[in-house]
Scaffold this active site. Sequence first.
Site, PDB file in Angstrom:
ATOM      1  N   THR A  18      30.400  68.199  44.464  1.00 59.92           N
ATOM      2  CA  THR A  18      31.088  68.695  45.666  1.00 59.92           C
ATOM      3  C   THR A  18      32.593  68.805  45.424  1.00 59.92           C
ATOM      4  OG1 THR A  18      29.475  67.310  46.804  1.00 59.92           O
ATOM      5  CG2 THR A  18      31.090  68.429  48.168  1.00 59.92           C
ATOM      6  N   LYS A  31      27.241  68.969  64.168  1.00 61.59           N
ATOM      7  CA  LYS A  31      27.509  67.545  64.416  1.00 61.59           C
ATOM      8  C   LYS A  31      28.612  67.420  65.468  1.00 61.59           C
ATOM      9  CE  LYS A  31      29.513  63.470  62.242  1.00 61.59           C
ATOM     10  NZ  LYS A  31      30.108  62.879  61.055  1.00 61.59           N
TER      11      LYS A  31
END
Lengths: 507, 507
Positions: free
Chosen positions: B18, B82
Site C-alpha cells: 500500500t 465508513k
Amino acid sequence: MQIIIIGNNIIDNTAALMSANILAATADSSVEIHLLNDGLLNDEKAQHKGGLARSNIPPLNLTTDIATVAPSFAACLRLLKVSEAQFMHECDAQFHLGNHFVSWGEERQNFHHVFSDYGVKFATVEFLPAYLRLLSEQQTSNTLDSYSLAAQMAQRGVFSHPSDDPKSIRSSLNYSWRFSIAKFNALLTAKLDQHKITQHSHAIEQKLRNDSGDITQIQLQNKQIIDCDLVIDCQGKEAPPTQAAEPTLHYVSGIKPLNQHSSVNLYTGTQHGFSVQCLNNTHEQFTQYYWSTSGWPTSYWKTSDSQTGLGDNIKQSFTQEHPSYTAQSQGQIELDLAPPQWQNQQLDLSPLNRKSLSIHSSHLDLLWYTLSTLCNITRHNMRSTLAAKAFNRELTQVTTGFNELNRLTLFPLISGMKNKQTKEDETFLSKEGRERLELFQHCGRVLQEEGDQFPPSYYATLLYGLGITPNTIDPLAYQQDQESLAKTAAQLLRLIDNACKNMPKLS
Amino acid sequence: MSEATPPISRIVIAGGGTAGWMCAAALARVCDKQTTQITLIESENIGSIGVGEATLPVLRDFNRMLGIDEQEFMKATNATFKLGIEFKNWARQGQSYFHPFSGFGLSQNLTPFHLQWLQAHHYTKNAQSKDITLPNFDEFAIVTHAARNNKFAAPGAGNQIDYTYAYHLDATAYAQYLRRYSEALGVVREEGKITHVALDSQCGNITALSLDNGKQVSGDLFIDCSGFRALLIGKVLDTAYIDWRHWLPCDRAVALQTERPPNQPLHSYTTSTAHRAGWQWHIPLQHRTGNGHVYCSKYVSDDEALSVLQSNSGKAINEPKVLHFGAGMRQQCWKRNCISIGLSSGFLEPLESTSIYLIQFGIFKLIELFPRKHNFEIEAKQYNRLMREEYESIRDFLIMHYALNQHKDLPFWADTANMPLPVSLQERLALFKSSGYLPKKRGSFGEASWLAVLYGQHCWPQFKQQGLALLEDDKLLADLQAQHQHMQKSTYTMPAHSSIFPQKPHS
C-alpha cells in the site's frame, strides 16, 4: 455570576467597551457585567505612580484616529449584531484590502501585500512558484501585483464584495476595514444599555481577596461593594493604580523577557525607521508603510495611527525609558507585544494597547482574539486555574505568531536583506522565524504553523515582496508545460482586468 | 535564483504494498514525466502486510488528487462506506459509544454543544420526573443514527448537518489498483529482492540498490516502503526507533478474513470491541469481513488471542496471520536522501484507522517539501518535525482510549488505566476536566473526535455552574430533544448500506 471590567476614560477605552459588549453578547442573562469607570487619568496620579503624564508627551502630528483590522474582525461585528452597512456608516469605515509597502528596506521595494490569494493554484502548487518559473523563463515581465485582483482593484479605485460562486475570481477576495476608532467607541457605548451592562462612575477604593488571592469583591469610593468572579483590567499601563494594587501582574514577552534581547536597536547605522500613513477620507484601500532612511524623528512621527502602535506608543515608551535620548545615542525600543496575563481571577487586557508593534494586525484584532478565546475558555468554569493557564498559553502563541510576522516584515531593517545573517539577526528572529526564513530562502516554501493567523501564501508573498528570492524554484512548478502555464497566467490577467472593469468606482 | 542545482530526476521506491504504490501514484501524478523517472522495486516473494483496511475521510482527498473516480475505485477495492467507529466495551463491559466522522449538535450563543449537553444531562439526572430524559452524547450526530441503522447517503444530499465519510477497503486490491494507475503514468516496476545498498563514500547518501537478479537501480532520492524491515532507513542508515510500548503496550495482532454473513445488514462503520487484554476489529467489505485481535502478549497467549478472535468472527476464508509490532516511530523519518513512508517510519496500532492515513500524510508532506538534488538538510529538518508532531498527536489520542477505561478487575486494563501518561495528554485531560475546554490541536483528530472518546468513556468536565453561559434548563432540554429528533428523521430516507453493495460471492 459577576464580571467586573475596570477602565478609565470609558468613552475612549475600546478595550473596556469591547470586553463589556462581547461578554454580554455571549453570556447568559444570569451573568451580570459591571463596567467601572475608574475616572479620568490625571497627570498627578500618573506621575505619582511612575507613569508618563499626558501633558509631558510632546505634541505629535497625529492626523487620524484610524483603526485597521484583519478580515477575521468580521466575526466580531457579527457577534455584536452590527451589519456592515451600519458599521461603515456609523464608523466612517473604508474597505481595506491589505498593506502597501513603499520604499521598503535598503532595496527600496514597493509592493502590495493583500489579504486575498494571489493568482490561482496550479494543481498542487501555489501561484508564487509558478510565477517564479514564468519569470525565470522570461514568459512574463509583469509584477506579482499584476496577478492580484485586490492590488489591481486598489490601483484602479474600484471595489466589489467577494463572490459566493467558487468559479468567480472574486471568490478569492478577502478584505477588512479601516475606520474611526472614536466612532467605533461611540457605537460600542450605545450598545452598553442594550446589553444591560451596569456602569459605575465611582473610583475604586479597595479590592478584597480570598485566601488564595482571588479578588472576590471591589469596594468603590461611594462604599458600594460589588462581588466578582472575574475582573478584567482595561486601564492600560499608564493607569498606575491598578499596577500598584496588582504587583503580581507583569508584562511578558511572547519570545523573550522584555528589556533583554527582545529589544531591537532600531537606530544603529543608517538610523532606519518607518512611518505609517493612514489617509482618512480618501478612497485608498491600503494602509501604506513608508520606509525612511532620513533618521528619526521627523519622518518617523510624520503621521501616526494610534492603533498601529507606531506613533505615540513607541514614542511614549522611548522617551520614558530613554529621557536623555539624542539622535546620536542608540536607544532601544521594545518591539514585543506583551500578551495579557490572567492571574488570580484578574485578566489584564491593558498591555494589548501598549508597546505593540503592529503591521499586520492592530490591537483590535488581538483584543477580539483575546475576548473570543476568553469566552470559549470560561463558558463552563470561570474559576479554573488550568483554564487561565491554557488561556495565557494560547494568547502567547498567537501574539508570538503576530510578532514573528512583524519581525519578518522588519527583517530588512536589521539585515539589510540579501541573506546577510549577523549575530544581531539571530536575536531579532526567533528560532522558528529563522527556520521559516531559511526554508523560504532555500526553496520558496512556507509551512502552516500553529499560531499562524494567516495562510502560508500570505507569508510567502510578503517575503517575496520584501525582496527575498528563493534559491530554487519549487520542482512541482514544472509539472505543467511552459506553454500551458503561460497561457493560464495570461488568462488570469484578462480575468482580473475584466473583473475590475465590472466593479463600481469607489468615488 | 540559482538554476545550477539540478532537480531530482530519479526516484527509487523500495517496496510495493500500500505504501509503495500510494507513493508511486502520488509522485507520478505531480512530477514532470519528461524529466523524472520513478522506479519501484518489489518482490513477489515478499508478502505485504496490507495495512489498514479501514481508513479516514482524508483518503478521499488523496484519491481526488489522483483524479480517481470513486465508483471505479470502490469496485476495484471491494470498498464499502465508513461513517465512523463503534467502540464496544471500552469504557465498561456492555457499554458502547460511537466516534462519528462529524461534529455533534449545534453550538448556541457561542456555547459549544458538548457543554449544552452536559448542562442538560445534569438537569435530567436531578429531575424529579423520570419522564425527563436525554439521549446519549453520541446520538447528537446524524452519522451515529445512520450507522446504527446500517444506512448510508453521501453528505450534502438534502442533509442540513455536515458530515463526511471514509472507506473500508481491501488494501491489497488498493495497492494493485494504484500499481495499474502508476504504471500508466510511466512508473517502472522492477521485480526483485534488494541484496545490497550502495552509499556515497563522502556524504553517505544512498546511490543505488542492487537486486538479486543482478540489476542495479541508481537514484537521487530513495523512499523506503519496505515495511517493518525498514531496509534502508533502519538497516542501512541505522536510524533509531523511538519506543512507545510503555504507553501503547499491545505488541501483537492476529488477523483473519471471514465470509460476509449472508442476509445480514452490511455495517457502514468499523467496530472495535475490547477484550481481556486487547481489542478486536471488524471491518465489513463488499465480499468479506476483515477481523483482527490486537493484544498484549504479556497478558494473553497467542493461542488464547486466536481463540477469542475465532469465537467472535464468522466463517473463516483464510488462515490466521500473526503480526508482531512495537508502537513507536523513527527518530528521523527523512535521513540523508532517504525518506521512510509507511511501517518503515513507525507503527501505531490501527485502533483509529491511522495506518493508511500516516502513509498519506508522509506523501503529502514529501510533496510539500519536495527537494532539489543538492541539499536535503533543510527539507528533512522540517519533514521530521512535522512527522513527529503528527505521530505524537495520534499517539496521545490512542493512549487516551486506554487511559480512560474503567475495567478495574482486568489486569491489562487496570494497568493501562494507571500508567503514567505523556505530559501533553495529561495536561489536555486535566484542562478538559477542569474547564470543558479543548485547545485546538494540529493533527488528524479534531475536537469532535476527542469529544466522542471523552464523553463515550465518561470523562466529563466537572459540573460547577460557574461558567459564562448557562442556558435555561427546560428550554435547553427541549432544544436538544428537537435536535435529536431532527437527526433521527434525517436518516429515514437514507438507503440501506447493503442495498448499495448487494451480497456477492467471495472471489
